[in-house]
Scaffold this motif. Structure first.
Motif, short mmCIF file in Angstrom:
data_model
loop_
_atom_site.label_atom_id
_atom_site.label_comp_id
_atom_site.label_asym_id
_atom_site.label_seq_id
_atom_site.Cartn_x
_atom_site.Cartn_y
_atom_site.Cartn_z
N THR A 1 105.96 49.46 31.27
CA THR A 1 104.71 48.91 31.78
C THR A 1 104.88 47.45 32.22
O THR A 1 104.32 47.02 33.22
N GLU A 2 105.70 46.71 31.46
CA GLU A 2 105.93 45.32 31.82
C GLU A 2 106.72 45.21 33.12
O GLU A 2 106.40 44.38 33.98
N SER A 3 107.73 46.06 33.29
CA SER A 3 108.50 46.06 34.53
C SER A 3 107.66 46.50 35.71
O SER A 3 107.80 45.97 36.82
N LEU A 4 106.75 47.47 35.47
CA LEU A 4 105.88 47.94 36.55
C LEU A 4 104.93 46.83 37.00
O LEU A 4 104.76 46.62 38.22
N TYR A 5 104.38 46.09 36.04
CA TYR A 5 103.46 45.02 36.40
C TYR A 5 104.19 43.89 37.13
O TYR A 5 103.69 43.36 38.13
N ILE A 6 105.37 43.54 36.64
CA ILE A 6 106.15 42.49 37.31
C ILE A 6 106.53 42.91 38.72
O ILE A 6 106.51 42.09 39.66
N SER A 7 106.84 44.19 38.91
CA SER A 7 107.18 44.69 40.24
C SER A 7 105.99 44.59 41.20
O SER A 7 106.14 44.21 42.37
N LEU A 8 104.79 44.91 40.69
CA LEU A 8 103.59 44.80 41.51
C LEU A 8 103.32 43.35 41.90
O LEU A 8 102.97 43.05 43.05
N VAL A 9 103.49 42.44 40.93
CA VAL A 9 103.28 41.02 41.21
C VAL A 9 104.28 40.51 42.23
O VAL A 9 103.93 39.79 43.18
N LEU A 10 105.55 40.93 42.07
CA LEU A 10 106.59 40.50 43.01
C LEU A 10 106.32 41.04 44.42
O LEU A 10 106.46 40.32 45.41
N PHE A 11 105.94 42.31 44.52
CA PHE A 11 105.67 42.91 45.82
C PHE A 11 104.50 42.19 46.49
O PHE A 11 104.57 41.87 47.70
N HIS A 12 103.45 41.92 45.73
CA HIS A 12 102.28 41.22 46.28
C HIS A 12 102.66 39.83 46.78
O HIS A 12 102.30 39.43 47.90
N ASP A 13 103.40 39.08 45.97
CA ASP A 13 103.74 37.70 46.33
C ASP A 13 104.74 37.65 47.48
O ASP A 13 104.58 36.85 48.42
N ILE A 14 105.77 38.49 47.43
CA ILE A 14 106.80 38.47 48.48
C ILE A 14 106.20 38.88 49.82
O ILE A 14 106.49 38.28 50.86
N PHE A 15 105.36 39.91 49.81
CA PHE A 15 104.72 40.35 51.05
C PHE A 15 103.82 39.25 51.62
O PHE A 15 103.86 38.96 52.83
#
Length: 313
Positions: A177-191
């Motif tokens: 769950t922690e990796s999933l949330y970090i991935s969502l945050v990274l995708f949002h910020d990078i995009f």
């Protein structure tokens, strides 16, 4: 209280006061324009939402971190902690998205008048309110899990993966769950950052081409008409550059913070200070490039002096 804690607390206090004053004045400026002139530009609507998001960031984590640094402990219960972290995360993400929307909108408005761009110039301003509401709605849904990971007091003292912010605790609920949330945050910020950088690069290209054309024109009347557009575009470029630099640094430190088992208080304070820099600085960048703000200030001063003169008479 240690001298270092007092110093950090005073830095948070100064940052909070400067941020609240700047954002509230800018918000008052836009509300004044709306209620007196009954007209706001589409770009003003974006900036108003940006200002509200900045206020949300400062009033949530900024004030809480300041109080914790000054030695005030356990001033929030469990519900208060969940709300503070949720509103901070929503405000931060809305700040990212509105800055991205601002840069894209500016590219559309200063783009060459071709048939493809002309259609966007007409459609985008009409739907700006929808874009802003959609931005808030998506980020409120995206961060709905944030309150689950935050608590005011630890009921289970044996939890090993926790982050103590001095007034609240952030808990770990598993690597997946922690990796999933970090991935969502990274995708949002990078995009968002990629879109901002692309839009900013295109703005620089348009400004450079426009400058080359103006150099061949010697009539001052034409050049004066284009200068407000250039100033507005330059202010957005400064705003986006500041935002990308600070938020990139904040995102890197935030990821490092999420992966740390027991981060130090110094790292937590540094993260909060960097996260509060853009909400504090952005209103002053916008006001310095908006001539309407100075006219508004002088008009208020003249009205105040006139009212005092009438009362004295």
């Amino acid at each position: 209280m240690a001298t270092s804690d007092l110093g950090i607390g005073m830095i948070f206090l100064l940052q909070t006061i400067a941020g609240i004053l700047g954002n509230f004045f800018l918000l008052y400026h836009y509300l004044f324009l709306y209620f007196t002139e009954w007209k706001l530009r589409s770009i003003d609507l974006i900036l108003m939402h940006l200002t509200i998001a900045n206020c949300l960031v400062i009033l949530s984590r900024g004030i809480s971190q300041m109080m914790a640094s000054l030695g005030i402990k356990d001033f929030l219960n469990d519900i208060g902690c969940k709300l503070v972290f949720y509103f901070h995360r929503v405000g931060r993400n809305v700040s990212v998205d509105t800055t991205c929307l601002l840069s894209v909108f500016r590219v559309i408005t200063i783009s060459p008048r071709t048939s493809r761009w002309e259609e966007l110039k007409v459609k985008v301003p009409k739907n700006m309110g929808t874009f802003n509401i959609l931005c808030w709605t998506l980020n409120m849904m995206l961060n709905i899990m944030v309150p689950v990971y935050v608590t005011g007091k630890l009921s289970n003292k044996n939890i090993t993966k926790k982050t103590n912010y001095g007034y609240c605790y952030a808990l770990s609920h598993g690597k997946f769950t922690e990796s999933l949330y970090i991935s969502l945050v990274l995708f949002h910020d990078i995009f968002s950052f990629g879109l901002m950088v692309s839009a900013s690069s295109f703005m620089v290209f348009i400004l450079h081409r426009h400058k080359q054309r103006v150099q061949h024109i010697h009539r001052t009347s034409i050049s004066s008409k284009t200068s407000p557009e250039s100033r507005a575009t330059q202010s957005i470029l400064v705003l986006v550059s500041t935002f990308v630099s600070l938020c990139t640094l904040s995102t890197v430190i935030h990821i490092f913070l999420s992966l740390s088992n027991n981060p130090s208080l110094w790292l937590l304070n540094t993260t909060s200070l960097i996260a509060g820099c853009f909400p504090t600085v952005s209103p002053y960048i916008l006001m310095s490039h908006d001539s309407r703000v100075s006219r508004h200030c002088f008009a208020q001063i003249r009205n105040t002096k006139s009212s005092k003169l009438i009362v004295n008479m």
